[in-house]
Design a protein around this motif. Structure first.
Motif, short mmCIF file in Angstrom:
data_model
loop_
_atom_site.label_atom_id
_atom_site.label_comp_id
_atom_site.label_asym_id
_atom_site.label_seq_id
_atom_site.Cartn_x
_atom_site.Cartn_y
_atom_site.Cartn_z
N VAL A 1 12.44 -4.39 -41.78
CA VAL A 1 13.37 -4.05 -42.83
C VAL A 1 13.22 -2.60 -43.20
CG1 VAL A 1 13.64 -6.16 -43.74
CG2 VAL A 1 11.65 -5.29 -44.02
N TYR A 2 13.77 -1.61 -42.42
CA TYR A 2 13.77 -0.19 -42.83
C TYR A 2 15.27 0.35 -43.03
CZ TYR A 2 15.14 0.85 -38.11
OH TYR A 2 15.82 1.45 -36.86
N SER A 3 16.20 -0.40 -42.67
CA SER A 3 17.74 0.00 -42.75
C SER A 3 18.35 -1.32 -42.96
CB SER A 3 17.95 0.63 -41.53
OG SER A 3 19.19 1.44 -41.72
N PHE A 4 19.77 -0.91 -43.21
CA PHE A 4 20.93 -2.30 -43.29
C PHE A 4 20.97 -2.81 -41.63
CE2 PHE A 4 21.88 0.74 -46.84
CZ PHE A 4 21.90 -0.10 -47.72
N ALA A 5 21.20 -4.08 -41.97
CA ALA A 5 21.44 -5.00 -40.67
C ALA A 5 22.59 -4.51 -40.14
CB ALA A 5 21.46 -6.30 -40.99
N HIS A 6 22.81 -4.34 -38.76
CA HIS A 6 23.90 -4.08 -37.88
C HIS A 6 24.50 -5.19 -37.30
CE1 HIS A 6 21.16 -3.92 -34.39
NE2 HIS A 6 20.52 -2.82 -35.03
N ILE A 7 25.35 -5.24 -36.55
CA ILE A 7 26.04 -6.48 -35.97
C ILE A 7 24.94 -7.03 -34.92
CG2 ILE A 7 27.34 -5.42 -34.22
CD1 ILE A 7 28.37 -8.25 -36.53
N ASP B 1 6.34 1.86 -38.25
CA ASP B 1 6.11 3.49 -38.12
C ASP B 1 7.50 3.81 -38.72
OD1 ASP B 1 3.55 3.62 -37.59
OD2 ASP B 1 4.08 3.92 -35.39
N LYS B 2 8.50 3.13 -38.56
CA LYS B 2 9.84 3.79 -39.11
C LYS B 2 10.20 3.58 -40.61
CE LYS B 2 12.53 2.66 -34.92
NZ LYS B 2 13.78 2.04 -34.14
N ILE B 3 9.51 2.28 -40.96
CA ILE B 3 9.41 2.19 -42.48
C ILE B 3 8.36 3.28 -43.41
CG2 ILE B 3 8.40 0.46 -44.15
CD1 ILE B 3 8.91 -1.79 -42.38
N ILE C 1 5.78 2.08 -49.28
CA ILE C 1 6.42 1.25 -48.18
C ILE C 1 7.17 0.10 -48.61
CG2 ILE C 1 5.27 2.17 -46.08
CD1 ILE C 1 3.93 -0.93 -45.99
N GLY C 2 6.63 -0.45 -49.97
CA GLY C 2 7.35 -1.58 -50.57
C GLY C 2 8.50 -1.43 -50.95
N VAL C 3 8.87 0.01 -51.38
CA VAL C 3 10.14 0.23 -52.10
C VAL C 3 11.02 0.07 -50.89
CG1 VAL C 3 11.46 2.03 -53.07
CG2 VAL C 3 8.97 1.65 -54.01
N ILE C 4 10.79 0.68 -49.85
CA ILE C 4 11.53 0.82 -48.57
C ILE C 4 12.05 -0.79 -48.06
CG2 ILE C 4 12.27 1.40 -46.46
CD1 ILE C 4 11.92 3.64 -48.29
N THR C 5 10.82 -1.54 -48.02
CA THR C 5 10.94 -2.95 -47.34
C THR C 5 11.52 -4.20 -48.36
OG1 THR C 5 8.73 -3.61 -48.18
CG2 THR C 5 9.04 -2.51 -45.94
N GLU C 6 11.35 -3.77 -49.77
CA GLU C 6 11.89 -4.70 -50.73
C GLU C 6 13.44 -4.52 -50.76
OE1 GLU C 6 10.02 -4.40 -54.52
OE2 GLU C 6 8.18 -5.19 -53.54
N ARG C 7 13.71 -3.25 -50.80
CA ARG C 7 15.42 -2.68 -50.79
C ARG C 7 16.06 -3.38 -49.45
NH1 ARG C 7 15.78 3.22 -50.06
NH2 ARG C 7 14.78 3.27 -52.01
N TYR C 8 15.60 -3.40 -48.41
CA TYR C 8 16.46 -3.55 -47.22
C TYR C 8 16.07 -4.97 -47.03
CZ TYR C 8 17.32 1.23 -46.57
OH TYR C 8 17.73 2.42 -46.93
N ALA D 1 -3.65 7.45 -40.75
CA ALA D 1 -4.04 8.57 -41.41
C ALA D 1 -3.89 8.29 -42.90
CB ALA D 1 -3.09 9.74 -41.22
N PRO D 2 -4.73 9.13 -43.75
CA PRO D 2 -4.83 9.18 -45.40
C PRO D 2 -3.48 9.00 -45.92
CG PRO D 2 -6.23 10.70 -44.64
CD PRO D 2 -5.31 10.38 -43.29
N ASP D 3 -2.25 9.50 -45.39
CA ASP D 3 -0.71 9.41 -45.81
C ASP D 3 -0.13 8.18 -45.35
OD1 ASP D 3 -0.70 10.30 -43.34
OD2 ASP D 3 1.02 11.71 -44.18
N GLN D 4 -0.80 7.39 -44.43
CA GLN D 4 -0.20 6.15 -43.94
C GLN D 4 -0.66 4.84 -44.66
OE1 GLN D 4 -0.99 6.84 -39.75
NE2 GLN D 4 0.99 7.41 -39.40
N PRO D 5 0.08 3.79 -44.89
CA PRO D 5 -0.83 2.62 -45.33
C PRO D 5 -1.77 2.24 -44.26
CG PRO D 5 1.80 2.27 -44.35
CD PRO D 5 1.34 3.82 -44.40
#
Length: 456
Positions: free
Chosen positions: A33-39, A73-75, A86-93, A188-192
């Protein structure tokens, strides 16, 4: 007739028999869940939704799990670019995915596990694989050692050497074998990241499904499903990690106008964009118009054909001469059920819907017409189709093309209703002619004028 399915493990059509006589446990790999679903994402969701419906008609307890991958990693890249967790991205999508699949008539699974909620299970499974000699630590990574599993390659029926060549296998100098794959990697420190016996990090892709299957469905399940692209390496790696399924079921690829769908070609079709062109039920019909194991070429013509087919079927369901509440013999559904029992043959099942419609039209009594109408709706429900009222379908589907002036049509329909109520039949006939010229079919229900787009 017993249900048969093509098992990718061996490539043969086999009678379906679950481990337990009246319970089915099915797991299907869901979206990242990092983007909208495609066909292409929609096809397995629709295919396995139909399979779940078929199974529920045969077994009293069907447990259907479809996961959400919310560590990837895409998220991470999307969250970093937007400066959000990352939760903001995953909850949205995730919300967008649920919305899009609901529009296609996809029922929610019994269980929808998320990777972030199962990190302790993943860590526990990795520890067990290390203890069994299947995994090792190298430079803060934990890797699965492919040569430790002698049956590796049995699902895809390829040798490890063939699978390595040109495959989605990460190259790293610390691997003992080129095919070894990551179970855990440092963050890394900036990664979950999550604390583990091997340091702060996050799970690799393949381990997540094995852990979630074991947690919710047990060590041996009946069906594991997904797209054909998951056979290798994802499902092959799951088997190596200990996942056991009696049947491995995979749907074919989706192409667009004869070409592979890719961002570089600019032909990635998002479900929510297609929903602006046609109702979700038409998209669903189009996805079921090819056998699930075969490639499906998505074209504008396929979608329009699906739309016209549903126009015709809903027109049959709206038959004013059919008795609405009538007892009918469910054995008349046998040919339809036989089509679905034959490896989920949805093209044949769709053909049966039209055969039922033909028999409805040929029936001589309101009771017989009512029986075939009921059969048509019941069969459609097994495919996730024909569950709206005809009125709702035609109102929803009519404004799909730009040339339709819905406001004008509604106004004319209202005027015609008033004219008929005032017994001004010449005026009502003139308005009907205007509506005909706009491509609208008029149906009079009492004193009300209802309309739908004319069949092309």
């Amino acid at each position: 007739m017993s249900l048969t399915l093509t098992n990718s493990f061996g490539g043969r059509k086999e009678p379906f028999a679950p481990w337990s006589p009246d319970e089915v446990r099915m797991y299907v790999c869901g979206p990242t869940v990092y983007s909208f679903a495609h066909i292409g994402n929609a096809r397995p969701a629709v295919v396995f939704d139909v399979l779940a419906r078929v199974l529920r008609s045969r077994f009293s307890n069907v447990i259907y799990a479809r996961n959400l991958t919310d560590i990837d990693d895409k998220i991470n890249a999307a969250a970093l670019a937007q400066g959000v967790p990352i939760g903001v991205i995953t909850e949205r999508y995730t919300a967008a995915y649920h919305e899009d699949m609901a529009a296609l008539g996809v029922l929610p699974p019994t269980i929808e596990p998320k990777v972030t909620e199962h990190v302790p299970d993943i860590i526990g499974l990795i520890g067990r694989l290390i203890g069994e000699g299947h995994a090792y630590e190298a430079q803060a990574h934990i890797l699965f050692h492919v040569p430790s599993f002698k049956d590796y390659g049995a699902l895809s029926r390829r040798s490890p050497e063939d699978m390595i060549a040109g495959a989605r296998v990460e190259v790293a100098p610390f691997k003992r074998h080129p095919a070894d794959f990551v179970l855990w990697k440092p963050s890394a420190p900036d990664q979950p990241g999550w604390n583990s016996p091997w340091g702060r990090g996050r799970p690799g892709w393949h381990i997540e499904c094995s852990a979630m299957i074991e947690r919710h469905l047990g060590t041996a399940i009946d069906i594991h499903g997904g797209g054909q692209d998951l056979i290798f390496p994802h499902h092959e790696n799951e088997i190596a990690q200990g996942t056991r399924a009696r049947y491995w079921i995979h749907n074919g690829f989706v192409t667009v106008e004869g070409r592979k769908m890719s961002k570089s070609l600019g032909n990635v079709l998002l479900v929510r964009d297609l929903l602006r062109q046609a109702p979700g039920e038409a998209i669903r019909y189009a996805l079921l118009s090819a056998h699930y194991r075969q490639p499906l070429d998505w074209t504008a013509q396929r979608l329009q054909h699906a739309k016209r087919s549903l126009d015709r079927l809903y027109g049959l369901v709206s038959d004013p001469h059919a008795v609405r509440l009538v007892a009918w013999d469910p054995t008349i559904l046998a040919p339809f059920r036989a089509a679905l029992d034959d490896d989920l043959n949805t093209p044949s099942a769709l053909a049966e819907l039209f055969r039922f419609g033909h028999l409805l039209q040929q029936a001589q009594t309101p009771e017989t017409r009512g029986a075939w109408r009921a059969a048509l709706i019941e069969a459609g429900g097994m495919l996730g189709l024909l569950q709206q009222t005809p009125e709702d379908w035609f109102q929803q589907s009519s404004p799909i093309t730009d040339e339709f002036d819905v406001v004008r049509i509604e106004k004319l329909a209202a005027e015609r209703s008033r004219a008929r109520a005032a017994r001004a039949f010449d005026q009502a006939d003139r308005i009907r002619k205007q509506l005909d010229e706009l491509g609208v079919t008029v149906e009079d229900k009492g004193e009300q004028t209802q309309w739908r787009r004319a069949l092309s």
